[in-house]
Motif scaffolding. Structure first.
Motif, mmCIF file in Angstrom:
data_model
loop_
_atom_site.group_PDB
_atom_site.id
_atom_site.type_symbol
_atom_site.label_atom_id
_atom_site.label_comp_id
_atom_site.label_asym_id
_atom_site.label_seq_id
_atom_site.Cartn_x
_atom_site.Cartn_y
_atom_site.Cartn_z
ATOM 1 N N LEU B 147 2.787 3.888 -9.713
ATOM 2 C CA LEU B 147 1.633 3.258 -10.369
ATOM 3 C C LEU B 147 1.847 2.995 -11.857
ATOM 4 O O LEU B 147 1.681 1.864 -12.331
ATOM 5 N N GLU B 148 2.221 4.014 -12.582
ATOM 6 C CA GLU B 148 2.365 3.859 -14.039
ATOM 7 C C GLU B 148 3.414 2.787 -14.385
ATOM 8 O O GLU B 148 3.187 1.959 -15.273
ATOM 9 N N ARG B 149 4.522 2.834 -13.690
ATOM 10 C CA ARG B 149 5.568 1.853 -13.964
ATOM 11 C C ARG B 149 5.070 0.433 -13.681
ATOM 12 O O ARG B 149 5.290 -0.490 -14.474
ATOM 13 N N ILE B 150 4.391 0.278 -12.565
ATOM 14 C CA ILE B 150 3.884 -1.045 -12.176
ATOM 15 C C ILE B 150 2.925 -1.596 -13.231
ATOM 16 O O ILE B 150 3.019 -2.762 -13.623
ATOM 17 N N ILE B 151 2.017 -0.737 -13.681
ATOM 18 C CA ILE B 151 1.045 -1.159 -14.703
ATOM 19 C C ILE B 151 1.783 -1.651 -15.947
ATOM 20 O O ILE B 151 1.510 -2.729 -16.475
ATOM 21 N N ARG B 152 2.727 -0.845 -16.388
ATOM 22 C CA ARG B 152 3.419 -1.187 -17.633
ATOM 23 C C ARG B 152 4.321 -2.403 -17.472
ATOM 24 O O ARG B 152 4.317 -3.304 -18.317
ATOM 25 N N ASP B 153 5.061 -2.445 -16.379
ATOM 26 C CA ASP B 153 5.972 -3.577 -16.174
ATOM 27 C C ASP B 153 5.228 -4.905 -16.135
ATOM 28 O O ASP B 153 5.747 -5.936 -16.536
ATOM 29 N N ASN B 154 4.011 -4.870 -15.625
ATOM 30 C CA ASN B 154 3.274 -6.116 -15.467
ATOM 31 C C ASN B 154 2.255 -6.374 -16.568
ATOM 32 O O ASN B 154 1.518 -7.353 -16.524
ATOM 33 N N GLY B 155 2.159 -5.446 -17.509
ATOM 34 C CA GLY B 155 1.172 -5.603 -18.577
ATOM 35 C C GLY B 155 -0.243 -5.713 -18.059
ATOM 36 O O GLY B 155 -1.047 -6.511 -18.535
ATOM 37 N N VAL B 156 -0.556 -4.889 -17.075
ATOM 38 C CA VAL B 156 -1.865 -4.959 -16.428
ATOM 39 C C VAL B 156 -2.926 -4.251 -17.266
ATOM 40 O O VAL B 156 -2.719 -3.121 -17.701
ATOM 41 N N SER B 157 -4.054 -4.921 -17.505
ATOM 42 C CA SER B 157 -5.141 -4.233 -18.198
ATOM 43 C C SER B 157 -6.403 -4.143 -17.342
ATOM 44 O O SER B 157 -7.372 -3.509 -17.723
ATOM 45 N N ILE B 158 -6.387 -4.794 -16.182
ATOM 46 C CA ILE B 158 -7.541 -4.740 -15.288
ATOM 47 C C ILE B 158 -7.126 -4.164 -13.936
ATOM 48 O O ILE B 158 -6.189 -4.660 -13.305
ATOM 49 N N GLY B 159 -7.797 -3.121 -13.512
ATOM 50 C CA GLY B 159 -7.487 -2.496 -12.236
ATOM 51 C C GLY B 159 -8.674 -2.514 -11.285
ATOM 52 O O GLY B 159 -9.814 -2.399 -11.717
ATOM 53 N N VAL B 160 -8.397 -2.683 -10.010
ATOM 54 C CA VAL B 160 -9.442 -2.675 -8.989
ATOM 55 C C VAL B 160 -9.213 -1.447 -8.105
ATOM 56 O O VAL B 160 -8.113 -1.252 -7.576
ATOM 57 N N ILE B 161 -10.226 -0.622 -7.978
ATOM 58 C CA ILE B 161 -10.118 0.581 -7.163
ATOM 59 C C ILE B 161 -10.852 0.380 -5.848
ATOM 60 O O ILE B 161 -12.066 0.160 -5.833
ATOM 61 N N ALA B 162 -10.118 0.442 -4.755
ATOM 62 C CA ALA B 162 -10.701 0.266 -3.426
ATOM 63 C C ALA B 162 -10.272 1.426 -2.527
ATOM 64 O O ALA B 162 -10.102 1.266 -1.322
ATOM 65 N N THR B 163 -10.097 2.571 -3.130
ATOM 66 C CA THR B 163 -9.693 3.773 -2.397
ATOM 67 C C THR B 163 -10.925 4.470 -1.832
ATOM 68 O O THR B 163 -12.048 4.107 -2.161
ATOM 69 N N PRO B 164 -10.720 5.481 -0.988
ATOM 70 C CA PRO B 164 -11.855 6.331 -0.613
ATOM 71 C C PRO B 164 -12.415 7.019 -1.855
ATOM 72 O O PRO B 164 -11.693 7.185 -2.859
ATOM 73 N N ALA B 165 -13.681 7.421 -1.780
ATOM 74 C CA ALA B 165 -14.354 8.015 -2.928
ATOM 75 C C ALA B 165 -13.578 9.207 -3.495
ATOM 76 O O ALA B 165 -13.466 9.366 -4.712
ATOM 77 N N GLY B 166 -13.032 10.006 -2.618
ATOM 78 C CA GLY B 166 -12.362 11.225 -3.054
ATOM 79 C C GLY B 166 -11.159 10.990 -3.951
ATOM 80 O O GLY B 166 -10.811 11.835 -4.775
ATOM 81 N N ALA B 167 -10.514 9.852 -3.803
ATOM 82 C CA ALA B 167 -9.310 9.584 -4.584
ATOM 83 C C ALA B 167 -9.595 8.785 -5.844
ATOM 84 O O ALA B 167 -8.739 8.667 -6.724
ATOM 85 N N ALA B 168 -10.802 8.258 -5.958
ATOM 86 C CA ALA B 168 -11.079 7.262 -6.998
ATOM 87 C C ALA B 168 -10.913 7.794 -8.424
ATOM 88 O O ALA B 168 -10.287 7.129 -9.261
ATOM 89 N N GLN B 169 -11.450 8.972 -8.703
ATOM 90 C CA GLN B 169 -11.378 9.474 -10.080
ATOM 91 C C GLN B 169 -9.923 9.705 -10.499
ATOM 92 O O GLN B 169 -9.535 9.385 -11.622
ATOM 93 N N GLN B 170 -9.154 10.230 -9.579
ATOM 94 C CA GLN B 170 -7.754 10.506 -9.895
ATOM 95 C C GLN B 170 -6.987 9.207 -10.147
ATOM 96 O O GLN B 170 -6.229 9.092 -11.123
ATOM 97 N N VAL B 171 -7.227 8.247 -9.287
ATOM 98 C CA VAL B 171 -6.593 6.939 -9.482
ATOM 99 C C VAL B 171 -7.031 6.346 -10.819
ATOM 100 O O VAL B 171 -6.214 5.830 -11.589
#
Lengths: 253, 253
Positions: B147-171
């Motif tokens: 995850l971290e590498r992908i964000i940085r490599d792509n210069g991502v500043s907007i993320g969409v969270i579509a995980t189950p509720a339990g994983a969302a805060q950690q993501v």
DNA sequence: TATTGTGAAACCTTTCACAGCG
DNA sequence: CGCTGTGAAAGGTTTCACAATA
């Protein structure tokens, strides 16, 4: 959002503000979690933190429902769960239909949160004859031809539209014609409905655009902070937006 | 919604009200449709109708952007499209990542409206190793480990969270840690983020609950209308919210 | 004593209505 | 003349701060 019914009879004190109504489900979720952990009471401060609002707002919200707290102690979790559920109309069962079983419709049909709170997926409807009979989330897809019958047979008053934009208004008209009075619209289009019908819309693209606006603003402030506010702001001002003239290619599509 | 950044520097007159920002995408969509039909100009009345708002509101909204109309004539469609696009930050390309490629995540990845307006799905991320490498909407799913590498490599500043509720805060924490400053959250949970990070949430279950509230109210009013408004209202008043006890069944179904 | 419930103030949003202008 | 742009009024929402009270 959720307009319709403009001529509110302005009946008595029972007018719970719309902003409050929109937060009740949030409180209910937090309370349900507490209830599952067998927490007996909760203060406005704690509950507000769990729901992501501030405590003054929460207390004000609850004050519209009645005086359900105990000074010096807090709120009884179970009691509040019941009161809010009742206020939201969740003590009864709401059959809903989902129209448009594409990727999104299927995702909605599979979404657990639907079933968990008084909502029951009564039917899935799609215009593609090839889908008819196929089960999605354990429910067989039915053809649009039978829409009116399905609505009436199941006493459905809430419909979810997950069709392409082009089909949404027509589907909406048929739903309303068959007796649906509340619509949750996922299609990226404005729906026209008669008075008395509520529409709420969920639009992914709009949410992203709002985020982009703020993201852009942050980037600007950052740059400004780097080089002296006024100077940087002025520089971007002129660089990015000429007087106006040449409207540069407006978006690919 | 979309809180964060409480300490607005209150910079100059450029403070476009949040309510206005939220409507700009709506205007933009209506304008784009007009543009495709080669309509050269549009009045506030016409455009407002197409966007589903009233014309006074639209004019007020546009007045925050500048004086882009012509009295006696209306607004130049192409010009307005450009101005609003620029204001929303859509003249640049926003790479987004979608985390959680279940039903909903896949639906989002396939959603055309994403790509169409300056947003580009830069990566799909899921915690299930079995999904890694599988293409969804033509994009190979990558594992959360990266995850971290992908964000940085792509210069991502907007993320969409579509995980189950339990994983969302950690993501969410990991996204923010890697540099994401705007989050669109589909998980039914409250996200805690540091100042400066914007969160918008889309919650299907909450929308339905709000509809249920109004639906219930309609049912009540209907019943009242059947039997003489004042009398019925008074009756319900005392019956329904006595101490609390027996909640009379509202609406058979 | 700790916490609710709530008037009053501050703030934000919508609507009105019309002056100003092309 | 027709339509925009906008002050001013009206309405709604949030926050403050403290009296009421279990």
């Amino acid at each position: 959002m959720a307009t319709g019914r403009t001529h509110r009879p302005a009946t008595r004190s029972r007018g719970i503000p719309e902003a409050t109504v929109a937060r009740l489900p949030l409180y209910l979720r937090a309370l349900t979690a507490l209830s599952e952990r067998s927490v007996p009471t909760v203060s406005s401060e704690e509950l507000a933190a769990a729901a992501g609002v501030n405590s003054a707002k929460l207390r004000k919200d609850f004050s519209y429902l009645g005086s359900y707290g105990t000074r010096g102690v807090g709120y009884d979790v179970e009691y509040l769960v019941y009161q809010i559920s009742r206020e939201l109309g969740l003590t009864q069962d709401w059959p809903v239909v989902i129209v448009g079983i594409g990727n999104l419709g299927a995702a909605l049909a599979n979404y657990g949160g639907f079933a968990s709170r008084g909502f029951r997926v009564a039917a899935l409807i799609d215009a593609d004859p090839a889908m008819a009979g196929k089960p999605v989330a354990g429910i067989p897809v039915q053809h649009t031809d039978d829409l009116e019958r399905i609505i009436r047979d199941n006493g459905v008053s809430i419909g979810v539209i997950a069709t392409p934009a082009g089909a949404a208004q027509q589907v909406c008209d048929r739903l309303v014609g068959a007796g649906v009075t509340s619509i949750l619209n996922f299609a990226p289009t404005v729906l026209n409905v008669p008075d008395g019908v509520d529409v709420r819309k969920v639009d992914l693209s709009i949410e992203l655009q709002i985020l982009a606006f703020h993201e852009q603003r942050k980037a600007g402030e950052e740059a400004a902070a780097d080089a002296g506010v006024a100077a940087a702001a002025a520089r971007r001002e002129s660089a990015e937006q000429g007087p106006d003239g040449d409207v540069p290619a407006v978006m690919p599509a």
